[in-house]
Design a protein around this motif. Structure first.
Motif, PDB file in Angstrom:
ATOM      1  N   GLN A 117       0.816  -1.280  -0.074  1.00  0.00           N
ATOM      2  CA  GLN A 117       0.043  -0.076   0.063  1.00  0.00           C
ATOM      3  C   GLN A 117       0.896   1.272  -0.075  1.00  0.00           C
ATOM      4  OE1 GLN A 117      -3.164   0.604  -0.299  1.00  0.00           O
ATOM      5  NE2 GLN A 117      -3.107   2.747  -0.188  1.00  0.00           N
ATOM      6  N   ASP A 118       1.849   1.211   0.709  1.00  0.00           N
ATOM      7  CA  ASP A 118       3.030   2.182   0.619  1.00  0.00           C
ATOM      8  C   ASP A 118       3.347   2.809  -0.722  1.00  0.00           C
ATOM      9  OD1 ASP A 118       2.641   2.283   3.668  1.00  0.00           O
ATOM     10  OD2 ASP A 118       4.508   1.415   3.756  1.00  0.00           O
ATOM     11  N   ALA A 119       3.312   1.882  -1.694  1.00  0.00           N
ATOM     12  CA  ALA A 119       3.839   2.211  -3.144  1.00  0.00           C
ATOM     13  C   ALA A 119       2.604   2.847  -3.943  1.00  0.00           C
ATOM     14  CB  ALA A 119       4.314   1.022  -3.725  1.00  0.00           C
ATOM     15  N   ALA A 120       1.378   3.017  -3.376  1.00  0.00           N
ATOM     16  CA  ALA A 120       0.260   3.503  -4.136  1.00  0.00           C
ATOM     17  C   ALA A 120       0.666   4.878  -4.727  1.00  0.00           C
ATOM     18  CB  ALA A 120      -0.965   3.455  -3.218  1.00  0.00           C
ATOM     19  N   SER A 123       3.215   4.557  -7.619  1.00  0.00           N
ATOM     20  CA  SER A 123       2.811   3.697  -8.654  1.00  0.00           C
ATOM     21  C   SER A 123       1.668   4.366  -9.421  1.00  0.00           C
ATOM     22  CB  SER A 123       2.085   2.242  -8.030  1.00  0.00           C
ATOM     23  OG  SER A 123       2.963   1.588  -7.604  1.00  0.00           O
ATOM     24  N   ALA A 124       0.737   5.114  -8.631  1.00  0.00           N
ATOM     25  CA  ALA A 124      -0.359   5.944  -9.457  1.00  0.00           C
ATOM     26  C   ALA A 124       0.170   6.959 -10.163  1.00  0.00           C
ATOM     27  CB  ALA A 124      -1.451   6.695  -8.138  1.00  0.00           C
ATOM     28  N   ALA A 125       1.226   7.763  -9.662  1.00  0.00           N
ATOM     29  CA  ALA A 125       1.768   8.805 -10.485  1.00  0.00           C
ATOM     30  C   ALA A 125       2.258   8.090 -11.692  1.00  0.00           C
ATOM     31  CB  ALA A 125       2.938   9.676  -9.379  1.00  0.00           C
ATOM     32  N   GLY A 126       3.142   7.224 -11.502  1.00  0.00           N
ATOM     33  CA  GLY A 126       3.884   6.335 -12.685  1.00  0.00           C
ATOM     34  C   GLY A 126       2.877   6.201 -13.894  1.00  0.00           C
ATOM     35  N   TRP A 127       1.730   5.267 -13.317  1.00  0.00           N
ATOM     36  CA  TRP A 127       0.845   5.023 -14.227  1.00  0.00           C
ATOM     37  C   TRP A 127      -0.122   6.081 -14.869  1.00  0.00           C
ATOM     38  CZ3 TRP A 127       1.817   1.070 -16.843  1.00  0.00           C
ATOM     39  CH2 TRP A 127       2.515  -0.077 -16.200  1.00  0.00           C
ATOM     40  N   TRP A 150       6.345  15.384 -11.580  1.00  0.00           N
ATOM     41  CA  TRP A 150       6.277  14.154 -10.739  1.00  0.00           C
ATOM     42  C   TRP A 150       5.981  14.173  -9.366  1.00  0.00           C
ATOM     43  CZ3 TRP A 150       5.894   9.240 -11.394  1.00  0.00           C
ATOM     44  CH2 TRP A 150       6.378   8.212 -10.308  1.00  0.00           C
ATOM     45  N   GLU A 151       6.717  15.114  -8.567  1.00  0.00           N
ATOM     46  CA  GLU A 151       6.613  15.117  -7.287  1.00  0.00           C
ATOM     47  C   GLU A 151       5.181  15.446  -6.952  1.00  0.00           C
ATOM     48  OE1 GLU A 151       9.693  17.015  -5.312  1.00  0.00           O
ATOM     49  OE2 GLU A 151      11.310  15.820  -6.344  1.00  0.00           O
ATOM     50  N   ARG A 152       4.739  16.696  -7.647  1.00  0.00           N
ATOM     51  CA  ARG A 152       3.231  16.979  -7.182  1.00  0.00           C
ATOM     52  C   ARG A 152       2.222  15.858  -7.400  1.00  0.00           C
ATOM     53  NH1 ARG A 152      -0.765  17.928 -10.284  1.00  0.00           N
ATOM     54  NH2 ARG A 152       0.422  17.789 -12.324  1.00  0.00           N
ATOM     55  N   LEU A 153       2.653  14.906  -8.603  1.00  0.00           N
ATOM     56  CA  LEU A 153       1.519  13.868  -8.721  1.00  0.00           C
ATOM     57  C   LEU A 153       1.798  12.809  -7.478  1.00  0.00           C
ATOM     58  CD1 LEU A 153       1.492  13.139 -12.599  1.00  0.00           C
ATOM     59  CD2 LEU A 153      -0.598  13.618 -11.033  1.00  0.00           C
ATOM     60  N   VAL A 154       3.061  12.638  -7.324  1.00  0.00           N
ATOM     61  CA  VAL A 154       3.295  11.462  -6.106  1.00  0.00           C
ATOM     62  C   VAL A 154       2.716  12.064  -4.686  1.00  0.00           C
ATOM     63  CG1 VAL A 154       5.061  10.497  -4.705  1.00  0.00           C
ATOM     64  CG2 VAL A 154       5.376  10.688  -7.015  1.00  0.00           C
ATOM     65  N   ALA A 155       2.945  13.299  -4.581  1.00  0.00           N
ATOM     66  CA  ALA A 155       2.234  13.807  -3.422  1.00  0.00           C
ATOM     67  C   ALA A 155       0.797  13.863  -3.240  1.00  0.00           C
ATOM     68  CB  ALA A 155       2.770  15.149  -2.954  1.00  0.00           C
ATOM     69  N   HIS A 156       0.063  14.085  -4.500  1.00  0.00           N
ATOM     70  CA  HIS A 156      -1.465  14.052  -4.699  1.00  0.00           C
ATOM     71  C   HIS A 156      -1.942  12.713  -4.387  1.00  0.00           C
ATOM     72  CE1 HIS A 156      -5.305  14.335  -6.722  1.00  0.00           C
ATOM     73  NE2 HIS A 156      -5.105  13.466  -7.240  1.00  0.00           N
ATOM     74  N   TYR A 157      -1.421  11.736  -5.067  1.00  0.00           N
ATOM     75  CA  TYR A 157      -1.771  10.523  -4.904  1.00  0.00           C
ATOM     76  C   TYR A 157      -1.552   9.671  -3.571  1.00  0.00           C
ATOM     77  CZ  TYR A 157      -2.971  10.316  -9.972  1.00  0.00           C
ATOM     78  OH  TYR A 157      -3.724  10.478 -11.125  1.00  0.00           O
ATOM     79  N   GLN A 158      -0.334  10.148  -2.861  1.00  0.00           N
ATOM     80  CA  GLN A 158      -0.117   9.764  -1.521  1.00  0.00           C
ATOM     81  C   GLN A 158      -1.036  10.418  -0.742  1.00  0.00           C
ATOM     82  OE1 GLN A 158       3.940  10.885  -1.051  1.00  0.00           O
ATOM     83  NE2 GLN A 158       4.614   8.842  -1.418  1.00  0.00           N
ATOM     84  N   GLU A 159      -1.535  11.636  -0.794  1.00  0.00           N
ATOM     85  CA  GLU A 159      -2.785  12.105  -0.046  1.00  0.00           C
ATOM     86  C   GLU A 159      -3.826  11.649   0.015  1.00  0.00           C
ATOM     87  OE1 GLU A 159      -4.883  16.409   0.513  1.00  0.00           O
ATOM     88  OE2 GLU A 159      -2.763  16.508   0.177  1.00  0.00           O
ATOM     89  N   LYS A 160      -4.433  11.269  -1.427  1.00  0.00           N
ATOM     90  CA  LYS A 160      -5.761  10.565  -1.999  1.00  0.00           C
ATOM     91  C   LYS A 160      -5.799   9.198  -1.319  1.00  0.00           C
ATOM     92  CE  LYS A 160      -8.248   9.852  -5.994  1.00  0.00           C
ATOM     93  NZ  LYS A 160      -8.641  10.072  -7.302  1.00  0.00           N
ATOM     94  N   PHE A 161      -4.448   8.621  -1.315  1.00  0.00           N
ATOM     95  CA  PHE A 161      -4.883   6.996  -1.001  1.00  0.00           C
ATOM     96  C   PHE A 161      -4.281   6.798   0.364  1.00  0.00           C
ATOM     97  CE2 PHE A 161      -4.058   6.582  -5.699  1.00  0.00           C
ATOM     98  CZ  PHE A 161      -5.581   6.684  -5.806  1.00  0.00           C
TER      99      PHE A 161
END
Length: 163
Positions: A117-120, A123-127, A150-161
């Motif tokens: 789950q920590d990779a969500a 992984s979400a940003a990558g896909w 990249w960092e913005r998307l990773v942070a967005h998805y980490q917060e979302k999930f």
């Protein structure tokens, strides 16, 4: 012609106790075109995150190769041309579903069963980047995968999930 850029919608669920990222993205191309881009290594090399070699046949071996690294193997779990392809990648499962959408359009649904789950977020940003890259390739636009996002998307998805 410069079709409007599409963005994937991303949700998360749990299947058999494992986290699953689910991406939906509409493309203005028929299912047959998307199928070729999911299965032909000559097309995959332009948008998939690594070199991918596979035969879309249940039980066939899948080979993933990143530059400078040893290839890793997976296996095709399901293949129903031109609508369904699922295979293992390391300890994860990627399931690609294609459905007719409109006159000549296609809805691609990617389900990524994660090991962790920590990779969500990453992984979400990558896909997200990968699916946008496929849309750019199909529409003959420069790849819009801006590394600054990249960092913005990773942070967005980490917060979302995050739970």
């Amino acid at each position: 012609m410069n079709p409007e850029k599409a963005e994937p919608t991303v949700t998360t669920t749990t299947v058999d106790g494992k986290p699953v990222l689910r991406f939906e993205m509409r493309y203005n191309f028929p299912v047959s075109v998307l199928w070729k881009h999911l299965t032909d290594p000559r097309k995959l090399k332009y948008w998939f995150p690594c070199e991918l070699d596979l035969l879309p046949r249940k039980g066939a071996e899948v080979t993933f190769t990143f530059p400078g690294e040893r290839p890793t193997k997976g296996a095709v779990l399901e293949a129903e041309k031109p609508h369904l392809l699922a295979y293992t990648w390391d300890r994860e499962v990627l399931r690609w579903e294609l459905a007719h959408d409109g006159d000549a359009g296609c809805l691609l649904t990617l389900s990524n069963t994660l090991q962790d789950q920590d990779a969500a977020g990453s992984s979400a940003a990558g896909w997200h980047f990968t699916l946008i890259g496929l849309d750019d390739l199909l529409n003959e636009r420069p790849l819009g995968q801006n590394p600054a996002d990249w960092e913005r998307l990773v942070a967005h998805y980490q917060e979302k999930f995050s739970h």
